[in-house]
Write an enzyme that holds these catalytic residues in place. Structure first.
Site, PDB file in Angstrom:
ATOM      1  N   SER A 265      15.483  37.695   2.255  1.00 25.73           N
ATOM      2  CA  SER A 265      14.439  37.451   3.352  1.00 25.73           C
ATOM      3  C   SER A 265      14.209  39.011   3.816  1.00 25.73           C
ATOM      4  O   SER A 265      13.204  39.155   4.480  1.00 25.73           O
ATOM      5  CB  SER A 265      14.900  36.758   4.229  1.00 25.73           C
ATOM      6  OG  SER A 265      15.905  36.806   4.909  1.00 25.73           O
TER       7      SER A 265
ATOM      8  N   ASP B  22      14.020  36.955  14.933  1.00 30.28           N
ATOM      9  CA  ASP B  22      14.502  35.423  14.960  1.00 30.28           C
ATOM     10  C   ASP B  22      16.090  35.503  15.062  1.00 30.28           C
ATOM     11  O   ASP B  22      16.583  36.704  14.892  1.00 30.28           O
ATOM     12  CB  ASP B  22      14.083  34.435  14.084  1.00 30.28           C
ATOM     13  CG  ASP B  22      14.441  34.883  12.657  1.00 30.28           C
ATOM     14  OD1 ASP B  22      15.216  35.721  12.396  1.00 30.28           O
ATOM     15  OD2 ASP B  22      13.315  34.271  11.645  1.00 30.28           O
TER      16      ASP B  22
ATOM     17  N   HIS C 226      16.924  37.640  11.782  1.00 34.85           N
ATOM     18  CA  HIS C 226      16.215  38.811  11.026  1.00 34.85           C
ATOM     19  C   HIS C 226      15.656  39.968  12.135  1.00 34.85           C
ATOM     20  O   HIS C 226      15.143  39.428  13.319  1.00 34.85           O
ATOM     21  CB  HIS C 226      14.832  38.410  10.219  1.00 34.85           C
ATOM     22  CG  HIS C 226      15.220  37.385   9.173  1.00 34.85           C
ATOM     23  ND1 HIS C 226      15.269  35.928   9.479  1.00 34.85           N
ATOM     24  CD2 HIS C 226      15.572  37.381   7.979  1.00 34.85           C
ATOM     25  CE1 HIS C 226      15.372  35.305   8.568  1.00 34.85           C
ATOM     26  NE2 HIS C 226      15.816  36.157   7.465  1.00 34.85           N
TER      27      HIS C 226
END
Length: 358
Positions: A43, A333, A336
């Site tokens: 990610s 978040d 991240h």
């Protein structure tokens, strides 16, 4: 204009035109040096490949993308751009890097690069299996498919040149350590930390060799993040005071040190390859430990989520809290960094990449 004046100005005009041509030629050569950027892994680099998967690990909904172009959620695990975009932008390739699985991907996007990374993926096959995302082996299959499409656009010689001159980024290991090893019992029962991190590095090496076999020559291999200081790890493993998780950070550091050694080894064993270790662990840790220095205020909590919501990886449309000023938060978040954190980390990364591949 007199004949004498004309005779004086003509050589000057020719000289100016010649200098402009030289400058344009140099700019073209610089652009050709790294014509495209490709990204694999997790990610940290994913720009939207999970959007159509049957998986909980996707984020193509608000509040994700609130600071992206047009305020649009694209499947990037961030409020805005991720490292893939920022590095491509900093190298002058293009402003954003599309996901390979984006249904709106156009042929004209292929020669300047696409992203194959999948949020939640990892080096361990168990990782992508449990998270229901795109495994590293399937990302490689997608890349092989991409090569065929690229040949259809620029021809075989053009495709080979693009692949050999382009920059390939790899970010993997984060989910293997943070999710599979620390939070599921299977791998921890099988392996101790030194053994498991060695396995992860071995799998990284195999992936790089597979890329090399397909003509790739320029690779930037990202370290893990300081995993113990992610808000989710603080919440789950940091005790009442939510300290950074020492076990996670030690595992990440061990993996990173072995990864660096393997990168050096591969540079010696793969002719014409240039592989660069990209440290993201220490730059992000510095933001966390010294936030005020870079204009951040909140290094330990995430912008879109607080309290119990930081015990899950992603925000969602039901999350009751999103901060008013994300630029003050190191984390978007619970797992991240924010776009501003990425932007703060990017300049030294770009400097190293430009120096290495110049």
């Amino acid at each position: 204009m007199s004949s004498a004046t004309y005779k004086i100005l003509l050589p000057i005009s020719i000289m100016v035109l010649w200098m402009c041509c030289i400058k344009a030629s140099r700019e073209l050569q610089e652009n050709e040096e790294i014509p495209a950027l490709m990204a694999f892994g997790d990610s940290i680099l994913d720009t939207g490949n999970n959007n159509d998967l049957i998986s909980v690990l996707k984020c193509n909904f608000p509040p994700y993308g609130m600071d992206f172009i047009g305020g649009k959620p694209t499947g990037r695990f961030c409020d805005g751009k991720v490292l893939t975009d920022l590095i491509a932008e900093g190298l002058g390739i293009k402003e954003t890097v599309p996901a390979y699985l984006d249904p709106n991907l156009q042929s004209k996007d292929l020669p300047t690069g696409v992203c194959f990374a999948s949020g939640g993926s990892g080096l361990d096959t168990l990782t992508s299996s449990l998270t229901s995302v795109i495994s590293m082996s399937d990302q490689l299959k997608n890349f092989k498919e991409y090569i065929g499409k690229l040949k259809g656009v620029v021809g075989e010689e053009g495709a080979n040149k693009t692949i050999s001159n382009s920059l390939f980024l790899l970010s993997a290991g984060n989910n293997d350590i943070a999710i599979i090893y620390l939070d599921t019992p299977s791998r921890a029962f099988q392996y101790d930390v030194p053994t498991y991190t060695s396995l992860l590095v071995s799998w990284t090496s195999t992936f790089i060799k597979d890329l090399y076999g397909l003509g790739v020559r320029k690779i930037g291999v990202l370290s893990t993040l300081p995993l113990g200081c992610l808000p989710i790890i603080r919440t789950l493993h940091g005790g009442p005071m939510r300290f950074c998780g020492d076990n996670a950070n030690r595992a990440a550091q061990l993996f990173n040190s072995k990864l660096l050694a393997e990168v050096n080894s591969l540079n010696s064993s793969l002719p014409q390859a240039k592989i660069v270790y990209v440290d993201v662990y220490n730059p992000l840790l510095d933001l966390i430990k010294n936030p005020v220095k870079s204009g951040f205020r909140v290094p330990e909590r995430s912008c879109c989520g607080t309290g119990l919501f930081e015990a899950v990886i992603l925000c969602n449309q039901l999350t009751p809290f999103t901060c008013d000023n994300v630029s003050e938060f190191v984390f978007w978040d619970s797992a991240h960094p924010s776009e501003r954190a990425y932007r703060t980390m990017t300049p030294p990364i770009l400097q190293d990449l430009k120096k290495s591949f110049s």
